[in-house]
Write a protein that holds these residues in place. Structure first.
Motif, PDB file in Angstrom:
ATOM      1  N   SER A   1       0.838  -1.201   0.000  1.00  0.00           N
ATOM      2  CA  SER A   1       0.000   0.000   0.000  1.00  0.00           C
ATOM      3  C   SER A   1       0.872   1.250   0.000  1.00  0.00           C
ATOM      4  N   ARG A   2       0.257   2.361  -0.338  1.00  0.00           N
ATOM      5  CA  ARG A   2       0.970   3.636  -0.434  1.00  0.00           C
ATOM      6  C   ARG A   2       0.180   4.732   0.261  1.00  0.00           C
ATOM      7  N   ARG A   3       0.875   5.769   0.646  1.00  0.00           N
ATOM      8  CA  ARG A   3       0.255   6.960   1.218  1.00  0.00           C
ATOM      9  C   ARG A   3       0.953   8.184   0.637  1.00  0.00           C
ATOM     10  N   MET A   4       0.188   9.203   0.339  1.00  0.00           N
ATOM     11  CA  MET A   4       0.733  10.499  -0.053  1.00  0.00           C
ATOM     12  C   MET A   4       1.042  11.239   1.241  1.00  0.00           C
ATOM     13  N   ALA A   5       2.012  12.151   1.183  1.00  0.00           N
ATOM     14  CA  ALA A   5       2.333  12.957   2.352  1.00  0.00           C
ATOM     15  C   ALA A   5       3.005  14.250   1.907  1.00  0.00           C
ATOM     16  N   ILE A   6       2.860  15.246   2.730  1.00  0.00           N
ATOM     17  CA  ILE A   6       3.608  16.483   2.570  1.00  0.00           C
ATOM     18  C   ILE A   6       4.681  16.427   3.650  1.00  0.00           C
ATOM     19  N   VAL A   7       5.932  16.530   3.218  1.00  0.00           N
ATOM     20  CA  VAL A   7       7.056  16.269   4.116  1.00  0.00           C
ATOM     21  C   VAL A   7       7.999  17.465   4.170  1.00  0.00           C
ATOM     22  N   GLU A   8       8.481  17.747   5.357  1.00  0.00           N
ATOM     23  CA  GLU A   8       9.550  18.717   5.545  1.00  0.00           C
ATOM     24  C   GLU A   8      10.707  17.982   6.202  1.00  0.00           C
ATOM     25  N   PHE A   9      11.895  18.123   5.624  1.00  0.00           N
ATOM     26  CA  PHE A   9      13.051  17.516   6.262  1.00  0.00           C
ATOM     27  C   PHE A   9      14.119  18.569   6.484  1.00  0.00           C
ATOM     28  N   ALA A  10      14.971  18.309   7.477  1.00  0.00           N
ATOM     29  CA  ALA A  10      15.989  19.283   7.867  1.00  0.00           C
ATOM     30  C   ALA A  10      17.360  18.623   7.893  1.00  0.00           C
ATOM     31  N   HIS A  11      18.369  19.384   7.548  1.00  0.00           N
ATOM     32  CA  HIS A  11      19.760  18.943   7.601  1.00  0.00           C
ATOM     33  C   HIS A  11      20.143  18.696   9.060  1.00  0.00           C
ATOM     34  N   ILE A  12      20.697  17.523   9.343  1.00  0.00           N
ATOM     35  CA  ILE A  12      21.128  17.254  10.721  1.00  0.00           C
ATOM     36  C   ILE A  12      22.599  16.887  10.809  1.00  0.00           C
ATOM     37  N   GLU A  13      23.184  16.478   9.692  1.00  0.00           N
ATOM     38  CA  GLU A  13      24.575  16.041   9.763  1.00  0.00           C
ATOM     39  C   GLU A  13      25.169  16.012   8.366  1.00  0.00           C
ATOM     40  N   ARG A  14      26.484  16.212   8.276  1.00  0.00           N
ATOM     41  CA  ARG A  14      27.155  16.045   6.997  1.00  0.00           C
ATOM     42  C   ARG A  14      28.435  15.268   7.217  1.00  0.00           C
ATOM     43  N   MET A  15      28.815  14.516   6.205  1.00  0.00           N
ATOM     44  CA  MET A  15      30.039  13.737   6.260  1.00  0.00           C
ATOM     45  C   MET A  15      30.894  14.173   5.081  1.00  0.00           C
ATOM     46  N   GLU A  16      32.064  14.710   5.389  1.00  0.00           N
ATOM     47  CA  GLU A  16      32.976  15.164   4.346  1.00  0.00           C
ATOM     48  C   GLU A  16      34.179  14.227   4.352  1.00  0.00           C
ATOM     49  N   PRO A  17      34.322  13.416   3.302  1.00  0.00           N
ATOM     50  CA  PRO A  17      35.439  12.466   3.273  1.00  0.00           C
ATOM     51  C   PRO A  17      36.788  13.187   3.174  1.00  0.00           C
TER      52      PRO A  17
ATOM     53  N   GLN B   1      -8.591  14.582   0.532  1.00  0.00           N
ATOM     54  CA  GLN B   1      -7.504  15.523   0.270  1.00  0.00           C
ATOM     55  C   GLN B   1      -6.411  14.940  -0.628  1.00  0.00           C
ATOM     56  N   GLU B   2      -6.353  13.631  -0.731  1.00  0.00           N
ATOM     57  CA  GLU B   2      -5.255  12.975  -1.439  1.00  0.00           C
ATOM     58  C   GLU B   2      -5.142  13.435  -2.887  1.00  0.00           C
ATOM     59  N   HIS B   3      -6.271  13.649  -3.547  1.00  0.00           N
ATOM     60  CA  HIS B   3      -6.257  14.084  -4.952  1.00  0.00           C
ATOM     61  C   HIS B   3      -5.524  15.417  -5.095  1.00  0.00           C
ATOM     62  N   ALA B   4      -5.780  16.348  -4.194  1.00  0.00           N
ATOM     63  CA  ALA B   4      -5.137  17.667  -4.264  1.00  0.00           C
ATOM     64  C   ALA B   4      -3.629  17.545  -4.055  1.00  0.00           C
ATOM     65  N   VAL B   5      -3.209  16.699  -3.138  1.00  0.00           N
ATOM     66  CA  VAL B   5      -1.784  16.508  -2.885  1.00  0.00           C
ATOM     67  C   VAL B   5      -1.121  15.824  -4.080  1.00  0.00           C
ATOM     68  N   ARG B   6      -1.799  14.863  -4.674  1.00  0.00           N
ATOM     69  CA  ARG B   6      -1.256  14.183  -5.858  1.00  0.00           C
ATOM     70  C   ARG B   6      -1.142  15.162  -7.035  1.00  0.00           C
ATOM     71  N   ASP B   7      -2.137  16.041  -7.189  1.00  0.00           N
ATOM     72  CA  ASP B   7      -2.062  17.069  -8.240  1.00  0.00           C
ATOM     73  C   ASP B   7      -0.882  18.010  -8.006  1.00  0.00           C
ATOM     74  N   ALA B   8      -0.670  18.397  -6.750  1.00  0.00           N
ATOM     75  CA  ALA B   8       0.466  19.274  -6.431  1.00  0.00           C
ATOM     76  C   ALA B   8       1.787  18.570  -6.756  1.00  0.00           C
ATOM     77  N   GLN B   9       1.882  17.299  -6.442  1.00  0.00           N
ATOM     78  CA  GLN B   9       3.093  16.533  -6.750  1.00  0.00           C
ATOM     79  C   GLN B   9       3.307  16.470  -8.264  1.00  0.00           C
ATOM     80  N   ARG B  10       2.247  16.201  -8.994  1.00  0.00           N
ATOM     81  CA  ARG B  10       2.356  16.123 -10.454  1.00  0.00           C
ATOM     82  C   ARG B  10       2.768  17.473 -11.039  1.00  0.00           C
ATOM     83  N   PHE B  11       2.206  18.548 -10.523  1.00  0.00           N
ATOM     84  CA  PHE B  11       2.546  19.879 -11.002  1.00  0.00           C
ATOM     85  C   PHE B  11       4.016  20.203 -10.728  1.00  0.00           C
TER      86      PHE B  11
END
Length: 171
Positions: free
Chosen positions: A31-47, A71-81
């Protein structure tokens, strides 16, 4: 190329938004779910220089909302756009009008606003690359620069005009 890694932990509010979906997803493999996601930088690795490792940035989901069925249709439309806007491609015909690629036209679903956005995006991308070629090309005389700037201005004008407006300006 820098690699993106997602931290397995999510913020408390994101976890709360996911709770209602955990059991249904477990009960429905694939199964699948649509979501609106915010992610934040927490760490970096510089070789270290000379190593064969790629640089990495690690992010954590700090905000997440899952739409309900209505609401899923509106979120899917936003993703497609957003996908359409990022990937719009096309070429110019002999009259200087943008012709969208078949793959871009399929993404528009016949929606006029999507078609216009894709046309503008593809046209601006084309003329941006044209300007970069001028900038990084051989040294030009003032006359050559004026000629290239006129071509750039004419191209951008053609992108901004619809086919009807373009035909009227030629009268």
């Amino acid at each position: 190329m820098t690699q993106l890694k997602f931290d397995a932990r999510v913020s408390a509010s994101a976890q709360e938004a996911l709770e209602a979906h955990v059991r249904p997803m477990y009960d429905q493999p694939g199964s699948r779910r649509m979501a609106i996601v915010e992610f934040a930088h927490i760490e970096r690795m510089e070789p270290a220089p000379g190593t064969e490792k790629e640089p990495q940035v690690k992010v954590r989901i700090v905000g997440l909302e899952v739409p309900n069925k209505e609401q899923e249709h509106a979120v899917r439309d936003a993703q497609r756009f957003l996908h359409l806007q990022r990937t719009a491609r096309g070429t110019f015909d002999d009259d200087g009008q943008m012709e969208l690629s078949e793959s871009t036209l399929r993404l528009t679903g016949g929606m006029l606003a999507f078609i216009e956005t894709a046309r503008l995006r593809a046209g601006l991308d084309h003329w941006r690359e044209y300007a970069r070629r001028i900038q990084h090309g051989p040294e030009l005389t003032v006359t050559e620069v004026r000629h290239e700037m006129q071509a750039l201005a004419d191209g951008l004008t053609a992108v901004l005009n619809t086919a009807r407006e373009h035909d009227e300006s030629e009268d």
